[in-house]
Design an enzyme around this catalytic site. Structure first.
Site, PDB file in Angstrom:
ATOM      1  N   GLU A   1       0.843  -1.225   0.128  1.00  0.00           N
ATOM      2  CA  GLU A   1      -0.016   0.184  -0.079  1.00  0.00           C
ATOM      3  C   GLU A   1       0.725   1.210   0.114  1.00  0.00           C
ATOM      4  O   GLU A   1       0.651   2.246   0.878  1.00  0.00           O
ATOM      5  CB  GLU A   1      -0.964   0.103   1.265  1.00  0.00           C
ATOM      6  CG  GLU A   1      -2.075  -1.122   1.061  1.00  0.00           C
ATOM      7  CD  GLU A   1      -3.227  -0.777   2.229  1.00  0.00           C
ATOM      8  OE1 GLU A   1      -2.836  -0.361   3.217  1.00  0.00           O
ATOM      9  OE2 GLU A   1      -4.039  -1.500   1.942  1.00  0.00           O
TER      10      GLU A   1
ATOM     11  N   GLU B   1      -5.958  -8.048  -1.059  1.00  0.00           N
ATOM     12  CA  GLU B   1      -6.380  -7.800   0.148  1.00  0.00           C
ATOM     13  C   GLU B   1      -8.109  -7.356  -0.116  1.00  0.00           C
ATOM     14  O   GLU B   1      -8.275  -6.592  -1.250  1.00  0.00           O
ATOM     15  CB  GLU B   1      -5.933  -6.758   1.029  1.00  0.00           C
ATOM     16  CG  GLU B   1      -4.471  -7.142   1.447  1.00  0.00           C
ATOM     17  CD  GLU B   1      -3.905  -5.969   2.477  1.00  0.00           C
ATOM     18  OE1 GLU B   1      -4.742  -5.394   3.129  1.00  0.00           O
ATOM     19  OE2 GLU B   1      -2.649  -5.639   2.456  1.00  0.00           O
TER      20      GLU B   1
HETATM   21  P1  P53 Z   1      -6.801  -2.629   9.505  1.00  0.00           P
HETATM   22  C1  P53 Z   1      -5.885   1.936   5.605  1.00  0.00           C
HETATM   23  C2  P53 Z   1      -6.769   1.963   4.644  1.00  0.00           C
HETATM   24  C3  P53 Z   1      -6.987   0.563   3.727  1.00  0.00           C
HETATM   25  C4  P53 Z   1      -6.074  -0.346   4.221  1.00  0.00           C
HETATM   26  O1  P53 Z   1      -6.628  -2.507   7.895  1.00  0.00           O
HETATM   27  C5  P53 Z   1      -5.387  -0.399   5.279  1.00  0.00           C
HETATM   28  C6  P53 Z   1      -5.003   0.901   5.897  1.00  0.00           C
HETATM   29  C7  P53 Z   1      -3.921   0.951   6.863  1.00  0.00           C
HETATM   30  O2  P53 Z   1      -4.324   0.259   8.067  1.00  0.00           O
HETATM   31  O3  P53 Z   1      -4.279  -1.230   5.328  1.00  0.00           O
HETATM   32  C8  P53 Z   1      -4.443  -2.684   4.935  1.00  0.00           C
HETATM   33  O4  P53 Z   1      -6.047  -3.736   9.968  1.00  0.00           O
HETATM   34  C9  P53 Z   1      -3.121  -3.362   5.154  1.00  0.00           C
HETATM   35  C10 P53 Z   1      -2.998  -4.196   6.336  1.00  0.00           C
HETATM   36  C11 P53 Z   1      -4.341  -4.147   7.258  1.00  0.00           C
HETATM   37  C12 P53 Z   1      -5.547  -4.248   6.356  1.00  0.00           C
HETATM   38  O5  P53 Z   1      -5.604  -3.123   5.350  1.00  0.00           O
HETATM   39  O6  P53 Z   1      -6.247  -1.062   9.822  1.00  0.00           O
HETATM   40  O7  P53 Z   1      -2.279  -3.697   4.021  1.00  0.00           O
HETATM   41  O8  P53 Z   1      -1.666  -4.505   6.737  1.00  0.00           O
HETATM   42  O9  P53 Z   1      -4.301  -4.686   8.332  1.00  0.00           O
HETATM   43  C13 P53 Z   1      -6.836  -3.667   7.412  1.00  0.00           C
HETATM   44  O10 P53 Z   1      -8.188  -2.557   9.638  1.00  0.00           O
END
Ligand code: P53
Length: 479
Positions: free
Chosen positions: A179, A377
């Protein structure tokens, strides 16, 4: 019930995690301190903070993760039971180069990942690997100022080379920086640290620092692509962007123009990594703002010759914007310019739920970058209840996945997008990146553990586990 389209047999169905969010064992086998190891627990309303050293009265959830470091053999059996044929994880940089600036790697760290990847293959699962997923050595932040410093290019490419050489027979699909575009929200210290190891002073120009750090990451990424192909021409190295499409709130022309610039600003990272050059609007923007980003002719050549093989991306939500308050200059500032989308519902953490946006984002990227894509993801963070029957009935998560997978299938079958695979985020519950919580759960496998790391750690299959198992078995047809 809606039936999906069918995807081909070689489509990769997986799950995705990152080392620091599930391994734990933060001090084992010679591991160094990463930025995640000095980041405290937070919540939706209380940001995680970085403490310079580990303090007794603070909580650091990444120290324990879900103990995957030790439990991976049984966890991988569960993943195989689900039907996964791939598993996205990251290599913790600090297990290989504890401080980041050593010249010789830590053999115990390399051995750990070799064993892990072997165990994956034994279970019929191919590993997909991110090199830098929010877990750079803290030493590089303290001693070098993070990615503003061009020395990090050398350190990162050494790390990448060691990994490609050691694991090229086990891992085909790689990504360089997770990201990488989160830092466009540069008012927020959290993404600046997670992406680039930047801890800035009030009188620093944060936006300029972000652009310079990102440029150095682009160079490191492009060099890594070139090195990978020299070592093994079968290797596929991707970018990784967080795709949150930004819509205009209305059909007002000024709103359309604003949203267009917002997309260009948030995704110029992909322009550089996939096309090998900066867009002209951004060069003009730097000039107007007197930003002096250190970019040489040699750098331009490096970027051109190291374009990525595919676009890995995360998709959770979409955004919206409007032109209100716009000055003469057309700009986008993620901290001020996002508005609520009245057509969408939100998760408990305020993330707007938008399956259509996945298809929109895929088409937008395809039109612009012309590369194969990989959804690495996607998922729904929610409060889960372990009920008296010892189960977790997460129908809300099944609905989220149903709608998003259907949208993805339309993008492939109707729109003709070349999609490598789909790895839902945190298919096993793990530590949230933004909040450090355990209770913001994404998994199809429940982990009996609370925000303080207490609990049996037992793994329990949620309803979504059985649902996804069926989806994979039917190659996406039986949703
Ligand atoms: P969490 C921000 C916006 C979209 C995805 O996120 C993001 C973030 C930063 O947190 O992170 C990604 O755990 C990231 C993972 C993360 C996952 O999305 O904050 O690549 O490491 O855990 C979900 O709810």
């Amino acid at each position: 019930e809606t039936k999906g389209y069918q995807l081909t047999d070689d489509f990769l169905w997986g799950g995705a995690v990152a080392a620091h969010q599930l391994e734990g064992a933060w001090q084992e086998d010679g591991k160094g301190v990463s930025i995640a190891d000095v980041m405290t627990a937070g919540s939706k309303d209380h940001p995680r903070i970085v403490t310079d050293t580990v303090q007794d009265d603070q909580v650091y959830p990444n120290h324990w993760g879900i103990d995957f470091y030790h439990q991976y053999p049984s966890d991988l059996k569960l993943f195989a039971d689900m039907g996964l044929n791939c598993f996205r994880t990251s290599i913790a940089w600090t297990r290989i180069f504890p401080n980041g600036d050593e010249t010789k790697p830590n053999e115990a760290g390399l051995k750990y990942y070799e064993d892990l990847f072997n165990e994956c293959h034994k279970n019929g699962i191919q590993p997909v690997v991110t090199l830098s997923h929010f877990e750079m050595p803290y030493h590089l932040v303290k001693e070098y100022g993070g990615w503003r410093n061009k020395k990090l290019i050398e350190f990162f490419t050494r790390f990448a080379k060691v990994c490609f050489e050691r694991f090229h027979n086990q891992v085909k699909y790689w990504m360089t920086f997770n990201e990488i575009n989160n830092q466009t929200n540069w008012h927020d210290p959290h993404p600046l640290l997670q992406n680039s190891g930047l801890i800035l002073e009030d009188d620093d120009n944060w936006e300029e620092a972000m652009f310079q750090a990102a440029h150095n990451e682009f160079l490191a990424s492009a060099q890594a692509v070139t090195i990978a192909h020299q070592i093994d021409d079968q290797l596929q190295v991707g970018a990784m962007v967080a795709m949150c499409p930004i819509y205009p709130l209305t059909a007002k022309p000024e709103d359309i123009l604003k949203a267009q610039r917002a997309m260009e600003y948030r995704y110029y990272f992909g322009d550089v990594q996939a096309l090998g050059e900066y867009p002209q609007w951004l060069l003009n923007y730097w000039k107007r703002h007197d930003y002096e980003i250190d970019i040489t002719d040699e750098d331009r050549q490096t970027l051109k010759s190291g374009v990525v093989d595919y676009i890995g991306f995360s998709y959770y939500m979409s955004f919206a914007t409007e032109a209100k308050g716009q000055t003469n200059e057309l700009t986008f500032d993620e901290d001020h310019d996002l508005v609520n989308n009245p057509y969408l519902e939100k998760s408990d953490w305020g993330w707007q739920i938008d399956p259509v946006g996945l298809r929109y984002g895929m088409n937008w990227m395809n039109d612009r970058w012309h590369k194969p894509q990989f959804i690495v993801e996607n998922g729904f963070g929610a409060y889960d209840q372990l009920t008296d029957d010892g189960q977790v009935h997460d129908d809300y998560r099944i609905k989220y996945f149903h709608d998003h997978i259907l949208s993805m299938e339309k993008a492939v079958v109707e729109d003709g997008i070349d999609l490598i695979g789909y790895t839902p985020w945190g298919h096993i519950d793990l530590i949230s990146a933004s909040t450090g919580e355990m209770k913001k759960r994404y998994g199809m496998i429940y982990v009996d553990q609370d925000d303080l790391g207490h609990g049996s750690g037992r793994r329990i299959k949620k309803d979504s586990f059985f649902w996804y198992q069926k989806v994979i078995a039917s190659r996406g047809k039986d949703l």
